[in-house]
Write an enzyme that holds these catalytic residues in place. Structure first.
Site, PDB file in Angstrom:
ATOM      1  N   LYS A 156      32.699  40.535  46.286  1.00 11.63           N
ATOM      2  CA  LYS A 156      33.752  41.694  46.208  1.00 11.63           C
ATOM      3  C   LYS A 156      32.854  42.824  46.967  1.00 11.63           C
ATOM      4  CE  LYS A 156      36.329  43.520  42.520  1.00 11.63           C
ATOM      5  NZ  LYS A 156      37.745  43.591  43.193  1.00 11.63           N
TER       6      LYS A 156
HETATM    7  N1  PMP Z   1      41.388  38.660  44.501  1.00 10.19           N
HETATM    8  C1  PMP Z   1      40.941  39.884  45.028  1.00 10.19           C
HETATM    9  C2  PMP Z   1      40.779  39.920  46.617  1.00 10.19           C
HETATM   10  C3  PMP Z   1      40.627  40.914  44.048  1.00 10.19           C
HETATM   11  O1  PMP Z   1      40.168  42.181  44.576  1.00 10.19           O
HETATM   12  C4  PMP Z   1      40.865  40.654  42.845  1.00 10.19           C
HETATM   13  C5  PMP Z   1      40.501  41.650  41.801  1.00 10.19           C
HETATM   14  N2  PMP Z   1      39.104  41.876  41.398  1.00 10.19           N
HETATM   15  C6  PMP Z   1      41.151  39.313  42.204  1.00 10.19           C
HETATM   16  C7  PMP Z   1      41.605  38.487  43.062  1.00 10.19           C
HETATM   17  C8  PMP Z   1      41.239  39.103  41.019  1.00 10.19           C
HETATM   18  O2  PMP Z   1      40.240  38.789  40.169  1.00 10.19           O
HETATM   19  P1  PMP Z   1      39.624  38.946  38.674  1.00 10.19           P
HETATM   20  O3  PMP Z   1      40.636  38.417  37.958  1.00 10.19           O
HETATM   21  O4  PMP Z   1      38.279  38.710  38.520  1.00 10.19           O
HETATM   22  O5  PMP Z   1      39.827  40.526  38.440  1.00 10.19           O
END
Ligand code: PMP
Length: 304
Positions: free
Chosen positions: A155
């Site tokens: 991320k």
């Molecule tokens: N894909 C991307 C590109 C994201 O930024 C997020 C948000 N964090 C998600 C998927 C979903 O991830 P999560 O369920 O861990 O928040």
């Protein structure tokens, strides 16, 4: 506005949590971050952080990709987040944003031998997209950044410029959000959410090799669908036209929670309303994140 931040290894008033215009992360996007939700349960008079430890671990995993070193373990980060929320004394739903960033004030783009710092703030937070019960999306003309170029598995702040291109393009064209394809033309995920489709009664999501972020909500949905709804689940490649033919479609993520998609590129999904499986999963998800399901209480860390 929040009152405090964790910054330079201590809790400070939010006004003091400032980085230099020369900071490496500001110049080159070399930061990693998390988005975590806390849910205020008024009946319990308690603020619960959803899957806190998994988020702290993913933050460190993103950091590893960027060769970051900080003197905090995932459990230390859990503790700092709890301490920050206690200081804020929030009694409402919140969004928690920890970041690790390259703090050096130098010119020169690289990953190694730089100073990495942890910072955390938290803000009151409601909905991420307005139409959680029926969003209209397009397939973006932008492609997802590739694992071999800017890995979405991490991320990474700089990587979110890709999400910003996708989201603005979609919204300026009148859609609520967008689904993005890989470099090879298969479906990846949403602008900043993972994607699920129901086809033939099965719940299907794209695999972790499809240039997705390995979402914590995605893992939660897979587990709840199997264990509580008895659904067959699949992680496999999805083609663009499968989206048009899906019985149900939804986006999921910490921010968006579970948002039904009721049209893609103007193709109506199902009968154009939130589908029965999406509805069931969404209702269950909200009970789980609010610590109302005993079996999954372990996912909810009480702050107070
Ligand atoms: N894909 C991307 C590109 C994201 O930024 C997020 C948000 N964090 C998600 C998927 C979903 O991830 P999560 O369920 O861990 O928040």
């Amino acid at each position: 506005m929040p009152t405090f931040a964790f910054f330079n290894d201590q809790f400070v008033p939010i006004e003091q949590a400032k980085v230099s215009v020369m900071a490496h992360a500001f110049n080159y996007g070399t930061a990693v971050f998390e988005g975590i939700r806390g849910y205020w349960n008024a009946a319990h008079e308690q603020l619960y952080i959803f899957r806190l430890h998994e988020h702290s671990e993913r933050l460190l995993q993103s950091g590893r990709l960027l060769q970051m070193k900080i003197p905090y373990t995932a459990s230390d980060i859990d503790g700092l987040i709890i301490e920050l929320l206690r200081r804020e004394d929030y009694r409402t739903n919140v969004y928690i944003r920890p970041l690790i960033y390259k703090a050096d004030e130098i010119i020169g783009v690289r990953l190694h031998d730089l100073q990495d710092k942890l910072t955390i703030f938290a803000v009151p937070f409601g909905r991420y997209i307005e139409k959680e019960e029926g969003a209209s999306v397009c397939v973006s003309s932008w492609r997802r950044n590739d694992d071999n170029a800017l890995p979405p598995r991490g991320k990474v702040s700089g990587g979110y410029v890709n999400s910003a291109f996708i989201k603005s393009d979609a919204q300026l064209k009148g859609f609520d959000d967008a689904i993005v394809l890989n470099q090879d033309g298969h479906v990846s995920e949403g602008s900043a959410q993972n994607l699920f489709m129901v086809r033939g009664g099965k719940l299907i999501t794209t695999p972790i090799t499809a240039n997705i972020l390995e979402g914590i909500t995605r893992a939660t949905v897979l587990e709840l669908a199997r264990a509580e709804l008895g659904l067959e689940t699949q992680e496999r490649e999805i083609d663009r036209t499968e989206l048009y033919l899906a019985e149900e479609l939804f986006l999921c993520g910490t921010g968006v929670q579970i948002a039904a998609v009721t049209s893609v590129d103007h193709y109506r999904i199902g009968d154009g309303k939130i589908g029965p499986i999406t509805q069931q999963l969404r209702d269950l998800y909200f009970r789980v994140v609010n610590a109302e399901v005993e079996k999954y209480r372990g996912w909810c860390t009480p702050v107070y």
